[in-house]
Enzyme design. Structure first.
Site, PDB file in Angstrom:
ATOM      1  N   ILE A 103       0.818  -1.219   0.000  1.00  0.00           N
ATOM      2  CA  ILE A 103       0.000   0.000   0.000  1.00  0.00           C
ATOM      3  C   ILE A 103       0.855   1.275   0.000  1.00  0.00           C
ATOM      4  O   ILE A 103       0.415   2.315  -0.479  1.00  0.00           O
ATOM      5  CB  ILE A 103      -0.990  -0.024   1.197  1.00  0.00           C
ATOM      6  N   GLY A 144       3.326  -4.620  11.150  1.00  0.00           N
ATOM      7  CA  GLY A 144       2.461  -4.808   9.987  1.00  0.00           C
ATOM      8  C   GLY A 144       2.438  -3.618   9.053  1.00  0.00           C
ATOM      9  O   GLY A 144       3.463  -2.971   8.802  1.00  0.00           O
ATOM     10  N   ASP A 184       1.188  -0.712   9.500  1.00  0.00           N
ATOM     11  CA  ASP A 184       1.520   0.524  10.224  1.00  0.00           C
ATOM     12  C   ASP A 184       3.030   0.775  10.188  1.00  0.00           C
ATOM     13  O   ASP A 184       3.493   1.878   9.849  1.00  0.00           O
ATOM     14  CB  ASP A 184       1.016   0.355  11.672  1.00  0.00           C
ATOM     15  N   GLY A 217      -4.683  -8.716  10.504  1.00  0.00           N
ATOM     16  CA  GLY A 217      -3.323  -9.172  10.784  1.00  0.00           C
ATOM     17  C   GLY A 217      -3.214  -9.529  12.251  1.00  0.00           C
ATOM     18  O   GLY A 217      -3.905 -10.427  12.748  1.00  0.00           O
ATOM     19  N   TYR A 276      -4.419  -8.133  14.756  1.00  0.00           N
ATOM     20  CA  TYR A 276      -5.661  -7.962  15.514  1.00  0.00           C
ATOM     21  C   TYR A 276      -6.632  -9.134  15.351  1.00  0.00           C
ATOM     22  O   TYR A 276      -7.654  -9.184  16.052  1.00  0.00           O
ATOM     23  CB  TYR A 276      -6.344  -6.637  15.161  1.00  0.00           C
TER      24      TYR A 276
HETATM   25  P1  ADP Z   1      -4.075  -5.065  12.321  1.00  0.00           P
HETATM   26  O1  ADP Z   1      -3.341  -4.770  13.599  1.00  0.00           O
HETATM   27  O2  ADP Z   1      -5.171  -4.039  12.046  1.00  0.00           O
HETATM   28  O3  ADP Z   1      -4.525  -6.481  12.225  1.00  0.00           O
HETATM   29  P2  ADP Z   1      -1.816  -5.559  10.530  1.00  0.00           P
HETATM   30  O4  ADP Z   1      -0.879  -4.521   9.974  1.00  0.00           O
HETATM   31  O5  ADP Z   1      -1.249  -6.591  11.420  1.00  0.00           O
HETATM   32  O6  ADP Z   1      -3.008  -4.715  11.195  1.00  0.00           O
HETATM   33  O7  ADP Z   1      -2.560  -6.289   9.333  1.00  0.00           O
HETATM   34  C1  ADP Z   1      -3.556  -5.692   8.541  1.00  0.00           C
HETATM   35  C2  ADP Z   1      -3.400  -6.172   7.120  1.00  0.00           C
HETATM   36  O8  ADP Z   1      -2.366  -5.407   6.478  1.00  0.00           O
HETATM   37  C3  ADP Z   1      -2.995  -7.650   7.005  1.00  0.00           C
HETATM   38  O9  ADP Z   1      -3.856  -8.270   6.074  1.00  0.00           O
HETATM   39  C4  ADP Z   1      -1.552  -7.559   6.449  1.00  0.00           C
HETATM   40  O10 ADP Z   1      -1.270  -8.644   5.585  1.00  0.00           O
HETATM   41  C5  ADP Z   1      -1.597  -6.267   5.673  1.00  0.00           C
HETATM   42  N1  ADP Z   1      -0.307  -5.622   5.358  1.00  0.00           N
HETATM   43  C6  ADP Z   1       0.872  -5.720   6.005  1.00  0.00           C
HETATM   44  N2  ADP Z   1       1.799  -4.958   5.390  1.00  0.00           N
HETATM   45  C7  ADP Z   1       1.189  -4.366   4.329  1.00  0.00           C
HETATM   46  C8  ADP Z   1       1.598  -3.469   3.281  1.00  0.00           C
HETATM   47  N3  ADP Z   1       2.843  -3.010   3.211  1.00  0.00           N
HETATM   48  N4  ADP Z   1       0.668  -3.084   2.352  1.00  0.00           N
HETATM   49  C9  ADP Z   1      -0.601  -3.535   2.422  1.00  0.00           C
HETATM   50  N5  ADP Z   1      -1.060  -4.366   3.364  1.00  0.00           N
HETATM   51  C10 ADP Z   1      -0.170  -4.781   4.307  1.00  0.00           C
END
Ligand code: ADP
Length: 171
Positions: free
Chosen positions: A11, A32, A34, A119, A121
């Site tokens: 993203i 993740g 963030d 992810g 959460y």
């Molecule tokens: P949460 O704490 O809300 O679960 P996470 O970051 O652990 O957030 O995961 C949310 C989603 O973001 C997961 O499906 C993960 O695969 C995805 N994700 C992780 N890195 C990226 C990225 N660089 N671009 C897009 N999606 C991502």
């Protein structure tokens, strides 16, 4: 009605008006998506987030994109899944709605969502996708003057990618 696209991508690389960050209540970075967004946007993002005073679960706040191609980063806080009895679905729907409201208030034309809460959460992926699509559909149905014309559902993992492709092929 806006156009929906499902993509399997990072993203932080997207040239859209707004990307959404799945942040935590502190808004001060995490793992993740963030962590990836904070690394890509640079340290000015953390400085901007420090001024926001955190964010409630289900709500969203915005910063500039700094070093990433997107103009804005909408930071939203998804619910931690704890079995489904703690308003998780409503709170997740709120994340999508609030992000769209903020992006439209800034006259954004395009927005990219990660799969919020699926992810660390732990929100079940199929259920989360259903909630996400329903919330976005409802927003466009109810909102009178939205500016968003393109919505990207960014699926970083193969399971989410497959779920979203299947769901979107049915509408
Ligand atoms: P949460 O704490 O809300 O679960 P996470 O970051 O652990 O957030 O995961 C949310 C989603 O973001 C997961 O499906 C993960 O695969 C995805 N994700 C992780 N890195 C990226 C990225 N660089 N671009 C897009 N999606 C991502």
């Amino acid at each position: 009605m806006a156009a929906y696209q499902v993509i399997n991508d990072d993203i932080t690389k997207l040239k859209v008006d707004a990307i959404v960050n799945a942040a935590n209540n502190s808004l001060l970075g995490g793992g993740g998506v963030d962590g990836a967004i904070h690394r890509a946007a640079g340290k000015e993002l953390l400085e901007a987030c420090l001024l926001l005073d955190g964010c409630q679960t289900g709500d969203a706040k915005v910063t500039p994109g700094f070093l990433i191609p997107a103009k804005y980063i909408v930071h939203t806080v998804g619910p931690v899944w704890s079995g489904g009895q703690r308003n998780e679905e409503i709170l997740l729907a709120d994340c999508y709605r609030r992000s769209l409201e903020i992006a439209c208030a800034l006259k954004c034309n395009s927005i990219a969502f990660p799969n919020i809460s699926t992810g660390v959460y732990g929100f079940p992926k199929f259920k989360a996708a259903r909630v996400a699509l329903d919330a976005v559909n409802l927003y466009f149905k109810k909102s009178k003057n939205y500016t968003i014309q393109e919505v990207y559902f960014v699926c970083f993992d193969d399971i989410n990618f497959q779920i979203y492709k299947d769901m979107l092929s049915k509408i």
